[in-house]
Motif scaffolding. Sequence first.
Motif, short mmCIF file in Angstrom:
data_model
loop_
_atom_site.label_atom_id
_atom_site.label_comp_id
_atom_site.label_asym_id
_atom_site.label_seq_id
_atom_site.Cartn_x
_atom_site.Cartn_y
_atom_site.Cartn_z
N ILE A 105 0.87 -1.33 0.00
CA ILE A 105 -0.03 0.06 0.02
C ILE A 105 0.90 1.05 0.00
O ILE A 105 1.87 1.34 0.82
N HIS A 106 0.48 2.21 -0.84
CA HIS A 106 1.39 3.22 -1.08
C HIS A 106 0.99 4.20 -0.01
O HIS A 106 -0.33 4.57 0.21
N LYS A 155 0.86 7.35 0.19
CA LYS A 155 -0.01 8.46 -0.37
C LYS A 155 -1.68 8.11 -0.47
O LYS A 155 -2.68 8.86 -0.60
N SER A 156 -1.71 6.80 -0.73
CA SER A 156 -3.23 6.52 -0.83
C SER A 156 -3.85 6.30 0.37
O SER A 156 -5.14 5.99 0.56
N LEU A 157 -3.33 6.23 1.69
CA LEU A 157 -4.10 6.13 2.84
C LEU A 157 -4.69 7.32 3.34
O LEU A 157 -4.46 8.65 3.31
N LYS A 158 -5.74 6.96 3.87
CA LYS A 158 -6.61 8.06 4.63
C LYS A 158 -6.53 8.08 6.15
O LYS A 158 -6.34 8.75 6.80
N MET A 186 -8.34 3.35 2.94
CA MET A 186 -7.69 4.25 1.80
C MET A 186 -8.73 5.42 1.45
O MET A 186 -9.73 5.57 2.06
N LYS A 187 -8.15 6.25 0.61
CA LYS A 187 -8.85 7.59 0.20
C LYS A 187 -10.06 7.37 -0.29
O LYS A 187 -11.05 8.00 -0.51
N ASN A 188 -10.32 6.01 -1.22
CA ASN A 188 -11.28 5.80 -1.89
C ASN A 188 -12.31 4.86 -0.79
O ASN A 188 -13.22 4.47 -1.64
N ASP A 226 -11.95 2.13 0.63
CA ASP A 226 -11.68 0.78 1.11
C ASP A 226 -10.78 0.41 2.21
O ASP A 226 -9.98 1.21 2.39
N TRP A 258 3.31 6.49 8.43
CA TRP A 258 2.50 7.16 8.95
C TRP A 258 2.16 7.97 10.06
O TRP A 258 1.74 8.97 10.07
#
Length: 125
Positions: free
Chosen positions: A41-42, A44-47, A67-69, A71, A89
Motif C-alpha cells: 500500500i502506498h 499517499k493512498s492512505l486516509k 484508503m482514500k477511496n 476501501d 504514517w
Amino acid sequence: MKKSSIPFLLGIIFLVLFGVQGAPIMRNDRCSCISTSQGKIHPKSLKDLKQFAPSPSCEKTEIIATMKNGDKACLNPDSADVEKLVKAWEKKVSQKKKQKKGGKQKINTFLKAKKPQRPRQKKTT
C-alpha cells in the motif's frame, strides 16, 4: 407487598445498575481481521491507519488501513513493508501536529506585529 420489601427491591435494582455501569466496554467479541492483505500500500493512498493491540477479545495485533477511496484492508503486522508503512504514517501524523502548533504560533506573532504604531513625537526642549 410488604413495606419492607420495597426498599429491598430498590436496593437490588440500584446494585444491578451500578454493576452494569462499571463493566468494561469491549471493541468487539472477536477479531476484526479474519485475513490479512499481502499487497503493498502506498502511503499517499492512505486516509487512516489504525493499530489495535492484543486484548482479551482478540489475541493478535491488528492493523486496519483505510484508503482514500473508502476501501479497508487488514495488514500483516509482522511484515517488514507494513512496519515501514506504520512508521511513515506516524511520521506524517506527527508532522501534521507540529504544523498545526506552528500555524497557531505564526498567527499569534502576525497579530502581535500588526499592532498600530503611534508616530514618535519630537522632543522639545
